[in-house]
Design a protein around this motif. Structure first.
Motif, PDB file in Angstrom:
ATOM      1  N   UNK A  35      -2.268  -3.149  -4.842  1.00  0.00           N
ATOM      2  CA  UNK A  35      -1.359  -2.496  -5.783  1.00  0.00           C
ATOM      3  C   UNK A  35      -1.750  -1.055  -6.068  1.00  0.00           C
ATOM      4  N   UNK A  36      -3.064  -0.779  -6.122  1.00  0.00           N
ATOM      5  CA  UNK A  36      -3.529   0.524  -6.603  1.00  0.00           C
ATOM      6  C   UNK A  36      -4.433   1.255  -5.608  1.00  0.00           C
ATOM      7  N   UNK A  37      -4.484   0.775  -4.362  1.00  0.00           N
ATOM      8  CA  UNK A  37      -5.393   1.374  -3.387  1.00  0.00           C
ATOM      9  C   UNK A  37      -5.101   2.822  -3.065  1.00  0.00           C
ATOM     10  N   UNK A  38      -3.851   3.255  -3.261  1.00  0.00           N
ATOM     11  CA  UNK A  38      -3.488   4.638  -2.967  1.00  0.00           C
ATOM     12  C   UNK A  38      -3.747   5.575  -4.142  1.00  0.00           C
ATOM     13  N   UNK A  39      -4.180   5.038  -5.284  1.00  0.00           N
ATOM     14  CA  UNK A  39      -4.410   5.854  -6.473  1.00  0.00           C
ATOM     15  C   UNK A  39      -5.807   6.466  -6.445  1.00  0.00           C
ATOM     16  N   UNK A  40      -6.101   7.283  -7.464  1.00  0.00           N
ATOM     17  CA  UNK A  40      -7.411   7.922  -7.550  1.00  0.00           C
ATOM     18  C   UNK A  40      -8.522   6.901  -7.732  1.00  0.00           C
ATOM     19  N   UNK A  41      -8.177   5.738  -8.291  1.00  0.00           N
ATOM     20  CA  UNK A  41      -9.184   4.691  -8.518  1.00  0.00           C
ATOM     21  C   UNK A  41      -9.331   3.763  -7.315  1.00  0.00           C
ATOM     22  N   UNK A  42      -8.625   4.058  -6.227  1.00  0.00           N
ATOM     23  CA  UNK A  42      -8.603   3.158  -5.081  1.00  0.00           C
ATOM     24  C   UNK A  42      -9.973   2.801  -4.539  1.00  0.00           C
ATOM     25  N   UNK A  43     -10.856   3.800  -4.394  1.00  0.00           N
ATOM     26  CA  UNK A  43     -12.182   3.537  -3.828  1.00  0.00           C
ATOM     27  C   UNK A  43     -12.985   2.615  -4.738  1.00  0.00           C
ATOM     28  N   UNK A  44     -12.957   2.858  -6.047  1.00  0.00           N
ATOM     29  CA  UNK A  44     -13.708   2.017  -6.990  1.00  0.00           C
ATOM     30  C   UNK A  44     -13.182   0.585  -6.981  1.00  0.00           C
ATOM     31  N   UNK A  45     -11.871   0.432  -6.887  1.00  0.00           N
ATOM     32  CA  UNK A  45     -11.281  -0.902  -6.839  1.00  0.00           C
ATOM     33  C   UNK A  45     -11.694  -1.608  -5.553  1.00  0.00           C
ATOM     34  N   UNK A  46     -11.689  -0.868  -4.446  1.00  0.00           N
ATOM     35  CA  UNK A  46     -12.060  -1.445  -3.153  1.00  0.00           C
ATOM     36  C   UNK A  46     -13.524  -1.893  -3.147  1.00  0.00           C
ATOM     37  N   UNK A  47     -14.398  -1.084  -3.717  1.00  0.00           N
ATOM     38  CA  UNK A  47     -15.818  -1.447  -3.787  1.00  0.00           C
ATOM     39  C   UNK A  47     -15.995  -2.725  -4.594  1.00  0.00           C
ATOM     40  N   UNK A  48     -15.290  -2.837  -5.709  1.00  0.00           N
ATOM     41  CA  UNK A  48     -15.383  -4.049  -6.526  1.00  0.00           C
ATOM     42  C   UNK A  48     -14.876  -5.263  -5.758  1.00  0.00           C
ATOM     43  N   UNK A  49     -13.762  -5.094  -5.036  1.00  0.00           N
ATOM     44  CA  UNK A  49     -13.186  -6.212  -4.288  1.00  0.00           C
ATOM     45  C   UNK A  49     -14.118  -6.681  -3.181  1.00  0.00           C
ATOM     46  N   UNK A  50     -14.707  -5.752  -2.455  1.00  0.00           N
ATOM     47  CA  UNK A  50     -15.594  -6.133  -1.354  1.00  0.00           C
ATOM     48  C   UNK A  50     -16.915  -6.684  -1.869  1.00  0.00           C
ATOM     49  N   UNK A  51     -17.350  -6.209  -3.021  1.00  0.00           N
ATOM     50  CA  UNK A  51     -18.537  -6.802  -3.641  1.00  0.00           C
ATOM     51  C   UNK A  51     -18.285  -8.263  -3.965  1.00  0.00           C
ATOM     52  N   UNK A  52     -17.093  -8.539  -4.495  1.00  0.00           N
ATOM     53  CA  UNK A  52     -16.730  -9.921  -4.817  1.00  0.00           C
ATOM     54  C   UNK A  52     -16.580 -10.752  -3.552  1.00  0.00           C
ATOM     55  N   UNK A  53     -16.020 -10.163  -2.502  1.00  0.00           N
ATOM     56  CA  UNK A  53     -15.769 -10.905  -1.267  1.00  0.00           C
ATOM     57  C   UNK A  53     -17.051 -11.234  -0.512  1.00  0.00           C
ATOM     58  N   UNK A  54     -18.138 -10.528  -0.827  1.00  0.00           N
ATOM     59  CA  UNK A  54     -19.390 -10.731  -0.077  1.00  0.00           C
ATOM     60  C   UNK A  54     -19.911 -12.157  -0.202  1.00  0.00           C
ATOM     61  N   UNK A  55     -19.552 -12.855  -1.285  1.00  0.00           N
ATOM     62  CA  UNK A  55     -20.036 -14.218  -1.470  1.00  0.00           C
ATOM     63  C   UNK A  55     -19.113 -15.286  -0.932  1.00  0.00           C
ATOM     64  N   UNK A  56     -18.029 -14.890  -0.271  1.00  0.00           N
ATOM     65  CA  UNK A  56     -17.055 -15.853   0.235  1.00  0.00           C
ATOM     66  C   UNK A  56     -17.342 -16.215   1.687  1.00  0.00           C
ATOM     67  N   UNK A  57     -16.587 -17.175   2.212  1.00  0.00           N
ATOM     68  CA  UNK A  57     -16.753 -17.540   3.612  1.00  0.00           C
ATOM     69  C   UNK A  57     -16.245 -16.411   4.497  1.00  0.00           C
ATOM     70  N   UNK A  58     -16.686 -16.416   5.759  1.00  0.00           N
ATOM     71  CA  UNK A  58     -16.405 -15.299   6.651  1.00  0.00           C
ATOM     72  C   UNK A  58     -14.912 -15.130   6.934  1.00  0.00           C
ATOM     73  N   UNK A  59     -14.162 -16.222   6.956  1.00  0.00           N
ATOM     74  CA  UNK A  59     -12.730 -16.115   7.221  1.00  0.00           C
ATOM     75  C   UNK A  59     -12.041 -15.315   6.129  1.00  0.00           C
ATOM     76  N   UNK A  60     -12.395 -15.620   4.857  1.00  0.00           N
ATOM     77  CA  UNK A  60     -11.793 -14.870   3.762  1.00  0.00           C
ATOM     78  C   UNK A  60     -12.318 -13.438   3.728  1.00  0.00           C
ATOM     79  N   UNK A  61     -13.613 -13.265   4.021  1.00  0.00           N
ATOM     80  CA  UNK A  61     -14.153 -11.907   4.066  1.00  0.00           C
ATOM     81  C   UNK A  61     -13.402 -11.053   5.082  1.00  0.00           C
ATOM     82  N   UNK A  62     -13.142 -11.628   6.262  1.00  0.00           N
ATOM     83  CA  UNK A  62     -12.456 -10.877   7.316  1.00  0.00           C
ATOM     84  C   UNK A  62     -11.063 -10.471   6.865  1.00  0.00           C
ATOM     85  N   UNK A  63     -10.314 -11.413   6.280  1.00  0.00           N
ATOM     86  CA  UNK A  63      -8.968 -11.120   5.813  1.00  0.00           C
ATOM     87  C   UNK A  63      -8.994 -10.059   4.721  1.00  0.00           C
ATOM     88  N   UNK A  64      -9.868 -10.245   3.720  1.00  0.00           N
ATOM     89  CA  UNK A  64      -9.882  -9.340   2.577  1.00  0.00           C
ATOM     90  C   UNK A  64     -10.332  -7.945   2.982  1.00  0.00           C
TER      91      UNK A  64
END
Length: 300
Positions: A158-187
């Motif tokens: 929703x907000x990846x193109x905004x000024x906060x996009x990088x911070x949101x992406x870092x938070x999302x990938x930090x959260x995804x690091x603990x998931x299974x590889x299939x979900x990590x790949x998709x996310x």
């Protein structure tokens, strides 16, 4: 990809449908102890197929709410007639209340989806709940992202193109690091495709430098990209080497036969990137009487 990614977030976390209805859209959601995905084929005895994108069923010992989730990326006038039929089928199948949740990444489409559907007198009106970009929270806090990784990825969409996009992406990938590889790949693919070019480059640099969100999968993802880049570079280098050898062979045949090579012919041969063209010229170089005829396409 966007359509399927939206639905996959709800498939991976059925509770997300209830959470965005309650927290982002202010809808009354009954208490429940379980949320699960149900078959989206809503065809009944009548021989007309009704297939929703996704059906999430909330249960508290028994079904308490059926949520029809639709990912909508464009205007479709047929939805005015299809969406009500989905809700009627869900209500009949599970004997509970039903509502429609439409998810989109475009504000104009969100406004179109939110228009009430007049079902007929006296006051039968379907009002869809619409999750557009403005309704999705900006998730930059790591604790919130880890608690609800799918919401964090939705926030990037929703907000990846905004000024906060990088911070949101870092938070999302930090959260995804603990998931299974299939979900990590998709996310990871969804996150990268949702950012603007500058934010995507910054994120990729963070991945390469071993930033804290980096998981084993992310490291292998980056390593794979590097290896593929190196392999492509080697292949390209080999191809260029073969082209150069073929071009020189054409010129050497002409020179060996004592033919004077015009500068424009020499330049054209050395600039060629087509191996079949060079092969054709090599055969012609052995038989033509004038080097200027090498590039002549009207004769064999």
């Amino acid at each position: 990809m966007i359509h399927e990614a939206l639905l996959q977030l709800f498939r991976n976390r059925p509770e997300l449908a209830a959470e965005v209805l309650r927290d982002a859209l202010g809808a009354p959601v009954p208490g429940f102890t379980e949320a699960r995905i149900e078959p989206a084929d809503l065809t009944e005895v009548v021989p007309v197929e009704h297939r929703a994108d996704l059906v999430v069923l909330l249960l508290d010992g028994r079904p308490v709410l059926g949520i029809v989730v639709e990912a909508q990326l464009g205007r479709d006038p047929d939805k005015e007639y299809a969406w009500p039929s989905y809700l009627v089928a869900v209500r009949a199948r599970y004997r509970c209340r039903a509502c429609l949740l439409v998810a989109t990444t475009d504000e104009a489409i969100a406004a179109w989806c939110a228009e009430p559907i007049d079902m007929g007198p006296p006051d039968w009106v379907l009002r869809p709940y619409v999750l557009g970009p403005s309704a999705v929270p900006v998730v930059t806090e790591l604790a919130e992202a880890r608690a609800r990784p799918e919401l964090a990825v939705l926030s990037v969409m929703a907000h990846g193109q905004s000024a906060a996009g990088l911070a949101i992406a870092v938070a999302a990938l930090t959260a995804a690091a603990g998931l299974d590889q299939e979900r990590q790949a998709l996310y990871l693919d969804v996150v990268l495709s949702s950012l603007n070019e500058a934010a995507r480059r910054s994120l990729e640099e963070k991945m390469k430098s071993g930033y804290e969100f980096q998981s084993d999968f992310a490291r292998s993802y980056v390593a794979k990209g590097r290896l593929e880049g190196q392999r492509e570079g080697r292949l390209e280098g080999q191809r260029e080497g073969r082209l150069e050898e073929a071009a020189n062979a054409v010129l050497k045949v002409l020179e060996a036969r004592g033919l004077e090579i015009p500068p424009e012919v020499r330049a054209r041969v050395l600039a060629s990137t087509d191996m079949s063209e060079l092969d054709r010229w090599l055969r012609r170089a052995a038989v033509i009487a004038d080097a200027s005829a090498l590039l002549d396409t009207t004769s064999s």
